[in-house]
Design a protein around this motif. Structure first.
Motif, PDB file in Angstrom:
ATOM      1  N   VAL A  36       0.860  -1.180   0.000  1.00  7.57           N
ATOM      2  CA  VAL A  36       0.000   0.000   0.000  1.00  7.57           C
ATOM      3  C   VAL A  36       0.897   1.231   0.000  1.00  7.57           C
ATOM      4  CG1 VAL A  36      -1.760   1.298   1.254  1.00  7.57           C
ATOM      5  CG2 VAL A  36      -1.828  -1.201   1.273  1.00  7.57           C
ATOM      6  N   HIS A  37       0.709   2.063  -0.993  1.00  4.84           N
ATOM      7  CA  HIS A  37       1.422   3.330  -1.077  1.00  4.84           C
ATOM      8  C   HIS A  37       0.619   4.352  -0.280  1.00  4.84           C
ATOM      9  CE1 HIS A  37       3.996   1.801  -4.317  1.00  4.84           C
ATOM     10  NE2 HIS A  37       2.915   1.147  -4.699  1.00  4.84           N
ATOM     11  N   LEU A  38       1.274   5.087   0.578  1.00  2.00           N
ATOM     12  CA  LEU A  38       0.626   6.059   1.461  1.00  2.00           C
ATOM     13  C   LEU A  38       1.032   7.460   1.022  1.00  2.00           C
ATOM     14  CD1 LEU A  38       1.716   4.217   4.718  1.00  2.00           C
ATOM     15  CD2 LEU A  38      -0.476   3.941   3.524  1.00  2.00           C
ATOM     16  N   TYR A  39       0.058   8.260   0.629  1.00  2.00           N
ATOM     17  CA  TYR A  39       0.329   9.615   0.160  1.00  2.00           C
ATOM     18  C   TYR A  39      -0.376  10.613   1.069  1.00  2.00           C
ATOM     19  CZ  TYR A  39       2.261   7.908  -4.240  1.00  2.00           C
ATOM     20  OH  TYR A  39       3.037   7.310  -5.186  1.00  2.00           O
ATOM     21  N   GLY A  40       0.372  11.533   1.633  1.00  2.00           N
ATOM     22  CA  GLY A  40      -0.189  12.592   2.457  1.00  2.00           C
ATOM     23  C   GLY A  40      -0.228  13.893   1.672  1.00  2.00           C
ATOM     24  N   THR A  41      -1.361  14.554   1.704  1.00  4.35           N
ATOM     25  CA  THR A  41      -1.513  15.826   0.993  1.00  4.35           C
ATOM     26  C   THR A  41      -1.134  16.985   1.905  1.00  4.35           C
ATOM     27  OG1 THR A  41      -3.809  16.100   1.684  1.00  4.35           O
ATOM     28  CG2 THR A  41      -3.426  14.910  -0.378  1.00  4.35           C
ATOM     29  N   ASP A  47      -3.961  23.400  -2.587  1.00  8.26           N
ATOM     30  CA  ASP A  47      -5.048  22.495  -2.959  1.00  8.26           C
ATOM     31  C   ASP A  47      -4.902  21.894  -4.349  1.00  8.26           C
ATOM     32  OD1 ASP A  47      -5.701  24.765  -4.423  1.00  8.26           O
ATOM     33  OD2 ASP A  47      -7.794  24.810  -3.769  1.00  8.26           O
ATOM     34  N   PHE A  48      -4.130  22.530  -5.224  1.00  2.00           N
ATOM     35  CA  PHE A  48      -3.897  21.955  -6.549  1.00  2.00           C
ATOM     36  C   PHE A  48      -3.236  20.579  -6.441  1.00  2.00           C
ATOM     37  CE2 PHE A  48      -0.085  24.305  -5.526  1.00  2.00           C
ATOM     38  CZ  PHE A  48       0.949  23.506  -5.977  1.00  2.00           C
ATOM     39  N   TRP A  79      -3.983  18.362  -4.171  1.00  2.91           N
ATOM     40  CA  TRP A  79      -4.953  17.378  -3.690  1.00  2.91           C
ATOM     41  C   TRP A  79      -5.456  16.499  -4.831  1.00  2.91           C
ATOM     42  CZ3 TRP A  79      -8.293  21.211  -0.360  1.00  2.91           C
ATOM     43  CH2 TRP A  79      -7.499  21.724   0.680  1.00  2.91           C
ATOM     44  N   GLU A  80      -5.815  17.110  -5.940  1.00  2.00           N
ATOM     45  CA  GLU A  80      -6.308  16.343  -7.086  1.00  2.00           C
ATOM     46  C   GLU A  80      -5.194  15.484  -7.677  1.00  2.00           C
ATOM     47  OE1 GLU A  80      -8.109  16.912 -11.556  1.00  2.00           O
ATOM     48  OE2 GLU A  80      -8.166  18.633 -10.208  1.00  2.00           O
ATOM     49  N   ILE A  81      -4.018  16.062  -7.799  1.00  2.00           N
ATOM     50  CA  ILE A  81      -2.882  15.326  -8.374  1.00  2.00           C
ATOM     51  C   ILE A  81      -2.568  14.094  -7.525  1.00  2.00           C
ATOM     52  CG2 ILE A  81      -0.396  15.453  -8.844  1.00  2.00           C
ATOM     53  CD1 ILE A  81      -0.883  18.492  -9.457  1.00  2.00           C
ATOM     54  N   VAL A  82      -2.452  14.281  -6.232  1.00  2.00           N
ATOM     55  CA  VAL A  82      -2.094  13.181  -5.338  1.00  2.00           C
ATOM     56  C   VAL A  82      -3.221  12.148  -5.252  1.00  2.00           C
ATOM     57  CG1 VAL A  82      -1.517  12.593  -2.940  1.00  2.00           C
ATOM     58  CG2 VAL A  82      -0.479  14.583  -4.010  1.00  2.00           C
ATOM     59  N   SER A  83      -4.468  12.580  -5.387  1.00  2.00           N
ATOM     60  CA  SER A  83      -5.616  11.677  -5.255  1.00  2.00           C
ATOM     61  C   SER A  83      -5.810  10.740  -6.439  1.00  2.00           C
ATOM     62  CB  SER A  83      -6.901  12.487  -5.057  1.00  2.00           C
ATOM     63  OG  SER A  83      -6.872  13.149  -3.820  1.00  2.00           O
TER      64      SER A  83
END
Length: 180
Positions: A65-70, A77-78, A80-84
């Motif tokens: 599982v890769h864990l990405y924190g925004t 906020d730009f 947020w979409e990229i990381v999501s």
């Protein structure tokens, strides 16, 4: 069943514990993009995430599982979409000591609505040892009014077991058969 590679997103306001949570559970040294805080964030902490945090949780030999924190600041906020993109679920962390954590909840639910249309949500409430209200039941009632019933937990983001509980709840909501 989770695929061999999965991506879970950690989001929430500044200071909620995203970077700390990923560090607590990651099986590798997390990648961090912290910079010195220079705005009102400085009142809460000295550094803040400006791009993302990254960690990895190896579930077994074939599944990770890769864990990405925004970043928590709205001015990033730009990201947020990229990381999501490609996320299988969202862990939303809320800092109970912030002036209006219920407003934070509403804000982040709206901001991550595109991801939440297709992926489950788990909520972790941090710093409840410093401020008890709102409690888990209050958050659950509010979420029910929105037609949502995600798992809600009190967490200490420094504790691996607490963060593990959030990740497992998210994985169980994707595949309830995982419990067996």
């Amino acid at each position: 069943m989770p695929s061999p590679d999965n991506k879970i997103i950690f989001a929430g306001p500044v200071g909620a514990g995203k970077t700390t949570a990923i560090a607590a559970i990651s099986d590798i040294e997390p990648v961090r993009t912290d910079a010195a805080a220079s705005d009102m964030t400085l009142q809460r902490k000295g550094e803040t995430t400006v791009a993302l945090d990254y960690g990895l949780l190896q579930l077994d030999q074939d599944c990770k599982v890769h864990l990405y924190g925004t970043p928590g600041q709205e001015r990033f906020d730009f990201m947020w979409e990229i990381v999501s993109r490609g996320g299988i679920g969202l862990v939303l962390l809320l800092d109970n000591t912030r002036p209006n954590p219920v407003k934070d909840l509403q804000f982040f639910l709206k901001a991550f609505q595109p991801l939440l249309r297709q992926a489950p949500l788990v909520i972790g409430i941090s710093k409840t040892d410093l401020k008890r209200e709102p409690d888990v039941e209050s958050y659950a009632l509010l979420l029910a009014r929105f037609g949502m019933r995600p798992p809600v937990f009190e967490v200490d983001c420094r504790r691996r077991e607490d963060v593990k509980q959030l990740v497992l709840a998210l994985l169980y909501s994707l595949d309830p058969g995982l419990e067996a």
